[in-house]
Scaffold this active site. Structure first.
Site, PDB file in Angstrom:
ATOM      1  CD  GLU A  52      40.942  -9.905 -27.036  1.00  0.00           C
ATOM      2  OE1 GLU A  52      39.890  -9.372 -27.386  1.00  0.00           O
ATOM      3  OE2 GLU A  52      41.871 -10.142 -27.835  1.00  0.00           O
TER       4      GLU A  52
ATOM      5  CB  CYS B 210      47.184 -18.345 -25.796  1.00  0.00           C
ATOM      6  SG  CYS B 210      48.099 -16.885 -26.293  1.00  0.00           S
TER       7      CYS B 210
ATOM      8  CB  CYS C   7      51.901  -4.554 -25.232  1.00  0.00           C
ATOM      9  SG  CYS C   7      53.583  -5.215 -25.275  1.00  0.00           S
TER      10      CYS C   7
ATOM     11  CB  CYS D  44      56.102  -5.637 -32.088  1.00  0.00           C
ATOM     12  SG  CYS D  44      57.201  -6.083 -30.739  1.00  0.00           S
TER      13      CYS D  44
ATOM     14  CB  CYS E 253      51.999  -7.001 -32.358  1.00  0.00           C
ATOM     15  SG  CYS E 253      51.079  -7.741 -30.998  1.00  0.00           S
TER      16      CYS E 253
ATOM     17  N   GLY F 248      50.696  -8.466 -23.909  1.00  0.00           N
ATOM     18  CA  GLY F 248      51.720  -7.994 -22.975  1.00  0.00           C
ATOM     19  C   GLY F 248      53.055  -8.697 -23.110  1.00  0.00           C
ATOM     20  CD  GLU F 249      58.282  -9.286 -23.171  1.00  0.00           C
ATOM     21  OE1 GLU F 249      57.961  -9.577 -24.332  1.00  0.00           O
ATOM     22  OE2 GLU F 249      58.943 -10.066 -22.435  1.00  0.00           O
TER      23      GLU F 249
ATOM     24  CG  HIS G 170      59.225 -11.784 -35.615  1.00  0.00           C
ATOM     25  ND1 HIS G 170      58.515 -12.928 -35.875  1.00  0.00           N
ATOM     26  CD2 HIS G 170      58.657 -11.243 -34.509  1.00  0.00           C
ATOM     27  CE1 HIS G 170      57.558 -13.069 -34.962  1.00  0.00           C
ATOM     28  NE2 HIS G 170      57.628 -12.067 -34.120  1.00  0.00           N
TER      29      HIS G 170
ATOM     30  CB  CYS H 263      50.106 -15.112 -33.034  1.00  0.00           C
ATOM     31  SG  CYS H 263      50.581 -16.628 -32.318  1.00  0.00           S
TER      32      CYS H 263
END
Ligand code: SAH
Length: 346
Positions: free
Chosen positions: A93, A106, A113, A117, A120, A164-165, A221, A338
């Site tokens: 996306e 974005c 991923c 976390c 998420c 993803g990271e 966070h 997000c």
């Protein structure tokens, strides 16, 4: 039959060599490169400054893999979410976020991923594969077109905050940025690009060593190890002290301040103790804080903290001369905010 090669995996030099090996001039390689990147052409037939024979020869040897918009959703706040189909039918996306003065793309860097976390939505998908440089580049091209079409101006900013990271797909992400910023690509300024990471110290140091010119954001966070580890398992092996050390290394090399992304959750990190820890952490590295509104993903395990908690964070940070922005959530009605990117439409 031999599988045709993806022509966009070739460097300009390799393209030039291909032509000289086939008895043509090297500069044909430059022409094709321009079609493939600057003009983002999907078909050899469109390459009108090449002869018919040359186009056929390319067609016989190569394919042009490109992404397609599988589904586009428009939010009532102008945000657009795209389900992007890759050449092997996997989906990622990408989101266009408009404000009055700019549009931000974005983009995703991986399909799914591998990090867990627990707030998420993307983390619920397992990591399928890394995106190639062209697949990241194409997301930007798609959103630039939408920005011109729906908002009457070109894309102004890019954030690597989709699925993803990015630092776990290091090489391809850097290659995509290289192409996005090059005049032979989209010619965007690296100053308008922000890479957001969960915070992998080793890779942050590598970024600094590689002399990158874009901005760095870190999803913090919590500035308390015990709490951060509970939400972000990556913190167990890469704790806040090590992260800080890598960020100071980044700053010493790039002179660029870090943006910390921070969500405040009810009963998790909404006390004065939490904000005090954040202040202490921020004072050790030139940085600013973006407070992100929490976007609920399902079961209600995590809840947005109260307005009073946000106000307390802002007041305490400001009293300590730390720049803080409260980021409004965008595109919530279409699950484009997000942490909500999870291919729900598929
Ligand atoms: N892997 C990268 C980039 C993707 S996430 C990273 O971790 O930074 C982009 C941002 O959205 C991160 O700051 C992430 O922590 C945040 N995020 C994830 N889930 C969220 C949610 N449900 N609500 C608000 N922000 C979220």
């Amino acid at each position: 039959m031999l599988k045709k090669q993806d022509i966009r995996a070739l460097t300009k030099e390799q393209l030039r060599n291909f032509f000289t090996k086939n008895g043509d001039k090297a500069f044909r390689g430059n022409q094709v490169y321009e079609w493939l990147w600057h003009k983002a052409t999907h078909s050899f037939d469109d390459m009108t400054n090449l002869s018919k024979e040359t186009r056929m020869m390319l067609e016989e040897n190569f394919v042009i893999n490109h992404v397609e918009v599988d589904e586009m959703q428009r939010s009532n706040d102008g945000t657009i979410k795209n389900a992007i189909k890759l050449h092997d039918n996997l989906l990622v996306e990408s989101v266009l976020i408009p404000t009055e003065t700019r549009t931000t793309a974005c983009v995703s860097s991986q399909v799914g991923c591998s990090l867990d976390c627990n707030f998420c939505a993307t983390a619920r998908l397992k990591r399928m594969r890394n995106l190639n440089p062209d697949e990241i580049y194409d997301q930007v091209v798609v959103i630039d077109k939408q920005s011109r079409l729906y908002h009457n101006h070109k894309l102004s900013n890019i954030v690597f905050m989709g699925m993803g990271e990015p630092l776990l797909n290091y090489k391809n992400v850097l290659e995509s940025i290289e192409k996005i910023t090059s005049d032979e690509g989209l010619g965007m300024s690296p100053k308008r690009i922000t890479l957001s990471t969960v915070g992998i110290p080793k890779m942050i140091k590598k970024l600094a060593d590689d002399d990158v010119r874009f901005n760095l954001a870190v999803s913090l966070h919590s500035a308390i190890d015990e709490i951060r580890s509970k939400m972000m398992p990556i913190n167990e092996k890469n704790d806040l002290a090590e992260l800080l050390e890598s960020l100071n290394y980044w700053y010493s090399k790039t002179n660029k301040i870090i943006t910390f992304e921070y969500v405040i959750w009810k009963d998790i990190n909404d006390s004065q103790k939490d904000v005090n820890a954040l202040v202490t952490y921020c004072k050790k590295i030139p940085s600013k804080v973006n407070l992100i509104e929490y976007n609920a993903i399902d079961d209600g395990e995590f809840q947005q903290a109260s307005k009073a908690a946000t106000a307390m964070y802002v007041k305490t940070l400001e009293a300590n001369n730390i720049v803080v922005n409260v980021r409004r959530s965008r595109g919530k009605d279409i699950d484009a905010a997000c942490g909500q990117l999870a291919n729900k439409s598929s």
